[in-house]
Design a protein around this motif. Structure first.
Motif, mmCIF file in Angstrom:
data_model
loop_
_atom_site.group_PDB
_atom_site.id
_atom_site.type_symbol
_atom_site.label_atom_id
_atom_site.label_comp_id
_atom_site.label_asym_id
_atom_site.label_seq_id
_atom_site.Cartn_x
_atom_site.Cartn_y
_atom_site.Cartn_z
ATOM 1 N N LEU A 1 0.834 -1.066 0.148
ATOM 2 C CA LEU A 1 0.041 -0.026 0.024
ATOM 3 C C LEU A 1 0.889 1.247 0.135
ATOM 4 N N ALA A 2 1.801 1.300 0.829
ATOM 5 C CA ALA A 2 2.969 2.377 0.945
ATOM 6 C C ALA A 2 3.571 2.475 -0.530
ATOM 7 N N LEU B 1 1.296 4.085 -2.861
ATOM 8 C CA LEU B 1 1.250 5.798 -2.602
ATOM 9 C C LEU B 1 2.291 6.540 -3.217
ATOM 10 N N LEU B 2 3.418 5.697 -2.979
ATOM 11 C CA LEU B 2 4.782 6.344 -3.517
ATOM 12 C C LEU B 2 4.629 6.396 -5.170
ATOM 13 N N TYR C 1 2.221 6.670 -6.912
ATOM 14 C CA TYR C 1 1.315 7.808 -7.261
ATOM 15 C C TYR C 1 2.096 9.290 -7.315
ATOM 16 N N ARG C 2 2.892 9.162 -6.081
ATOM 17 C CA ARG C 2 3.581 10.640 -6.173
ATOM 18 C C ARG C 2 4.683 10.598 -7.351
ATOM 19 N N VAL D 1 6.109 3.564 7.718
ATOM 20 C CA VAL D 1 6.044 3.585 6.480
ATOM 21 C C VAL D 1 5.242 3.945 5.584
ATOM 22 N N ILE D 2 3.758 3.487 6.250
ATOM 23 C CA ILE D 2 2.787 3.873 5.684
ATOM 24 C C ILE D 2 2.346 5.140 5.798
ATOM 25 N N ALA E 1 4.461 7.466 3.498
ATOM 26 C CA ALA E 1 3.957 7.371 1.964
ATOM 27 C C ALA E 1 2.563 8.130 1.980
ATOM 28 N N TRP E 2 1.906 8.265 2.798
ATOM 29 C CA TRP E 2 0.547 8.899 2.908
ATOM 30 C C TRP E 2 0.693 10.306 3.093
ATOM 31 N N LEU F 1 3.565 11.646 2.160
ATOM 32 C CA LEU F 1 3.980 12.331 0.722
ATOM 33 C C LEU F 1 3.011 12.360 -0.123
ATOM 34 N N VAL F 2 1.694 11.748 -0.227
ATOM 35 C CA VAL F 2 0.782 12.042 -1.101
ATOM 36 C C VAL F 2 0.084 13.130 -0.578
#
Lengths: 92, 124
Positions: free
Chosen positions: A18-19, A22-23, A25-26, B18-19, B22-23, B25-26
């Motif tokens: 999932l992480a 998301l990365l 996507y960026r 880590v999640i 990433a969240w 960063l979005v």
């Protein structure tokens, strides 16, 4: 082969993927090149974490060399791209 | 048994951080806030996961390699973040906020590019 030395490794794999999503996507959508660079750096980090959990799942320990090498490669790639975008180039 | 519980708790903490990185960063609106999110939280999660794996594996060589990787990451991630932020300042990317017009950027020869305004122009 004993594939489950600890219960439910799928939770951690799912969370780290999932992480990674998301990365990614960026990386795809980032407004600037610097966003893409730091997202790619974090993708290296997440891949290292996935390799660590994967080697516990399989039961080997030879991924530590790859972890060490991949962290060095990720740092050097980030530094090289940042110096490339910086004013003055590599040599001032 | 206790070692298993501690191992799984460390893995859960690392995955959570880590999640979160990433969240962030979005979700964050600005390149500097994104750097703030990703450079601290992902390093913390990385340290938790790799040290948990190393202490699960157990031999001294693995623990040495993992501690070396974690120390290297803790040293080099702020360097990379500072270099990216310096490039952003040189390129004239303004941070979001109330006093974003007050900030004095150095004369670097680049045309100032504004991320937020560019994104608005793209959507319009």
């Amino acid at each position: 082969m004993d594939l489950l030395p600890f219960p439910f490794p799928h939770i951690f794999f799912t969370g780290l993927l999932l992480a990674l999503t998301l990365l990614l996507y960026r990386v795809v959508r980032g407004p600037h090149v610097l966003d893409r660079i730091m997202a790619a750096d974090s993708i290296t980090l997440v891949i290292i974490c996935l390799m660590g959990i994967w080697q516990v799942t399989v039961g080997t320990s030879f991924f530590f060399d790859a972890i060490l090498a991949l962290s060095v490669v990720g740092f050097i790639g980030t530094i090289a791209l940042a110096k490339y975008l910086e004013r003055g180039g590599l040599i001032h | 048994m206790i070692a298993d519980i501690v191992f799984i708790l460390m893995l859960m903490t690392g995955t959570f951080f880590v999640i979160t990185a990433a969240w962030g960063l979005v979700k964050f609106p600005d390149i500097y806030t994104r750097l703030h999110a990703v450079s601290k939280a992902s390093t913390f999660g990385f340290a938790f996961i790799v040290l948990a794996v190393a202490f699960r594996m157990g031999t001294g060589t693995d623990i040495t390699k993992a501690v070396t990787a974690v120390v290297f990451q803790f040293v080099t991630t702020p360097i990379a973040a500072h270099m990216i932020a310096r490039v952003a300042i040189q390129r004239g990317i303004k941070p979001l906020g109330q006093n974003r017009e007050v900030i004095d950027f150095p004369e670097t020869g680049f045309a100032p590019e504004d991320e937020h305004e560019k994104k608005e122009a793209r959507t319009n």
